[in-house]
Scaffold this motif. Structure first.
Motif, mmCIF file in Angstrom:
data_model
loop_
_atom_site.group_PDB
_atom_site.id
_atom_site.type_symbol
_atom_site.label_atom_id
_atom_site.label_comp_id
_atom_site.label_asym_id
_atom_site.label_seq_id
_atom_site.Cartn_x
_atom_site.Cartn_y
_atom_site.Cartn_z
ATOM 1 N N LEU A 47 1.063 -1.101 -0.080
ATOM 2 C CA LEU A 47 0.059 0.013 0.024
ATOM 3 C C LEU A 47 0.951 1.226 0.141
ATOM 4 C CD1 LEU A 47 -3.124 0.612 1.998
ATOM 5 C CD2 LEU A 47 -1.535 2.190 1.916
ATOM 6 N N LYS A 48 0.912 2.055 -1.217
ATOM 7 C CA LYS A 48 1.727 3.136 -1.339
ATOM 8 C C LYS A 48 0.966 4.480 -1.035
ATOM 9 C CE LYS A 48 5.191 0.286 -2.140
ATOM 10 N NZ LYS A 48 6.256 0.170 -0.993
ATOM 11 N N ILE A 49 1.477 5.455 -0.666
ATOM 12 C CA ILE A 49 0.815 6.758 -0.148
ATOM 13 C C ILE A 49 1.940 7.980 -0.925
ATOM 14 C CG2 ILE A 49 0.156 8.345 1.285
ATOM 15 C CD1 ILE A 49 0.121 6.040 3.441
ATOM 16 N N SER A 50 1.414 8.388 -1.933
ATOM 17 C CA SER A 50 1.983 9.489 -2.482
ATOM 18 C C SER A 50 1.122 10.759 -3.128
ATOM 19 C CB SER A 50 3.078 8.989 -3.841
ATOM 20 O OG SER A 50 3.818 9.814 -4.382
ATOM 21 N N ASN A 51 1.785 11.921 -3.199
ATOM 22 C CA ASN A 51 0.851 12.949 -3.690
ATOM 23 C C ASN A 51 -0.636 13.088 -3.222
ATOM 24 O OD1 ASN A 51 3.235 13.672 -5.291
ATOM 25 N ND2 ASN A 51 2.788 12.183 -6.820
ATOM 26 N N GLY A 52 -0.800 12.940 -2.024
ATOM 27 C CA GLY A 52 -2.210 12.868 -1.623
ATOM 28 C C GLY A 52 -3.226 11.934 -1.954
ATOM 29 N N LYS A 53 -2.718 10.874 -2.604
ATOM 30 C CA LYS A 53 -3.442 9.678 -2.899
ATOM 31 C C LYS A 53 -2.722 8.237 -2.135
ATOM 32 C CE LYS A 53 -5.253 11.626 -7.289
ATOM 33 N NZ LYS A 53 -5.075 11.627 -8.598
ATOM 34 N N TRP A 54 -3.547 7.245 -2.253
ATOM 35 C CA TRP A 54 -2.876 6.029 -2.066
ATOM 36 C C TRP A 54 -3.396 4.870 -2.418
ATOM 37 C CZ3 TRP A 54 -6.401 2.202 -0.789
ATOM 38 C CH2 TRP A 54 -7.492 2.380 -0.396
#
Length: 316
Positions: A47-54
């Motif tokens: 589960l990756k979180i980046s630029n305000g999204k996941w």
């Protein structure tokens, strides 16, 4: 009896909180910094979180905020998730300098049911050959959960169980999960120790068993095939950085005789991206990309083949 109610304004406010902010405030022990602006969680490393999204790549679901995460990943009821975001007491570290590692949940297999009838029926309904199902049950790699009747696919470190993934057999919804405390390095593999120089790699255990069933249908000796489930996949990080899946890295370490890797990942965008990344990261091995010829994954491909065979017999 009045039903619980939350004003629209509060729901809108809850939707404004992104997942990174939520984890920093309420569950800092779950947050893992992967580099740059990319984060993951300790519980779900795909589960990756980046630029305000996941995005949870191993399950192919994603969202834009913490509310999506709590309802889709953690399974928290919607109203409870809103209240958790707006009213929970933040669980902050006792002191900024605290660096002690978070203790991992102790791994324990679910209790076994008296028989494996539901598991056998479910997997046979998915097209898996009875001989292969019985083999996995006999070796202790598969059994029926005594409480919820899930399929329990067990991964071993030598003779010690270290990992288990769950697949629902009763619900209309396709339940998938992992036993808390599972070590992804020791995922489901058939046989327990590689007997040849080639390993076939899949995203899940059912796809691996589907491939073995296809070999049996072709008249080949499925016992000689080495199959490994990665228990999910993930994409390369920003800048093309990619970490070899933990299950594959451990399998190659434990089986130094393996020199060829056949990637049997799904026929979708995450599967194709992961195949390219794994191939690029394992330059010392002969890596072959072998997605299913038809369908999204090998179980779907198996069922397509079986339907075609039934139609051929009906026309004969």
């Amino acid at each position: 009896m009045s039903l619980p109610y939350i004003p629209r304004e509060q729901i809108a406010a809850a939707r404004e909180m992104d997942l990174l902010t939520y984890l920093r405030r309420f569950e800092p022990q779950e947050l893992v910094h992967n580099g740059g602006n990319v984060y993951s969680t300790r519980t779900h490393d795909s589960l990756k979180i980046s630029n305000g999204k996941w995005c949870w790549w191993s399950r192919n679901i994603g969202g834009k905020n913490a509310l999506d995460y709590l309802t889709k990943v953690e399974g928290v009821p919607f109203l409870d998730a809103v209240q958790r975001i707006l009213g929970a007491v933040p669980m902050l570290p006792a002191a900024p300098e605290q660096t002690a590692p978070v203790s991992k949940t102790k791994f324990a297999l679910p209790p076994k049911h008296a028989d494996n009838r539901r598991v056998f029926s479910y997997l046979h309904g998915r097209g898996i050959a009875p001989e292969i199902i019985n083999h996995c049950i006999k070796t202790g790699q598969l059994y029926e959960d005594g409480q919820r009747h899930n399929c329990v696919f067990v991964g071993f470190d030598g003779e010690q169980p270290r990992y288990a993934t769950l697949r629902g057999t009763l619900s209309e919804k396709r339940f998938m999960g992992e036993v808390p405390g599972s070590d992804k390095r020791f995922s489901f593999a058939v046989p327990l120790k590689a007997g040849s120089q080639t390993v076939c790699v899949f995203e899940c255990a059912i796809d691996a068993l589907s491939y073995l069933t296809i070999l049996k249908m072709r008249g080949q000796d499925w016992h000689k095939a080495n199959c490994l489930s990665l228990a999910g996949i993930y994409r390369p990080g920003k800048g093309g950085r990619f970490r070899i899946p933990a299950a594959l890295a451990q399998y190659l370490k434990d089986n130094p005789n393996v020199r060829q890797i056949v990637l049997c990942l799904d026929n979708d965008e995450p599967g194709r991206t992961a195949s390219v990344a794994i191939k690029g990261a394992l330059a010392d091995y002969a890596v072959i990309d072998n997605p299913p010829r038809k369908g999204k994954d090998y179980n779907e491909y198996l069922q397509i083949r079986q339907r075609a065979m039934r139609q051929d017999r009906a026309r004969a």
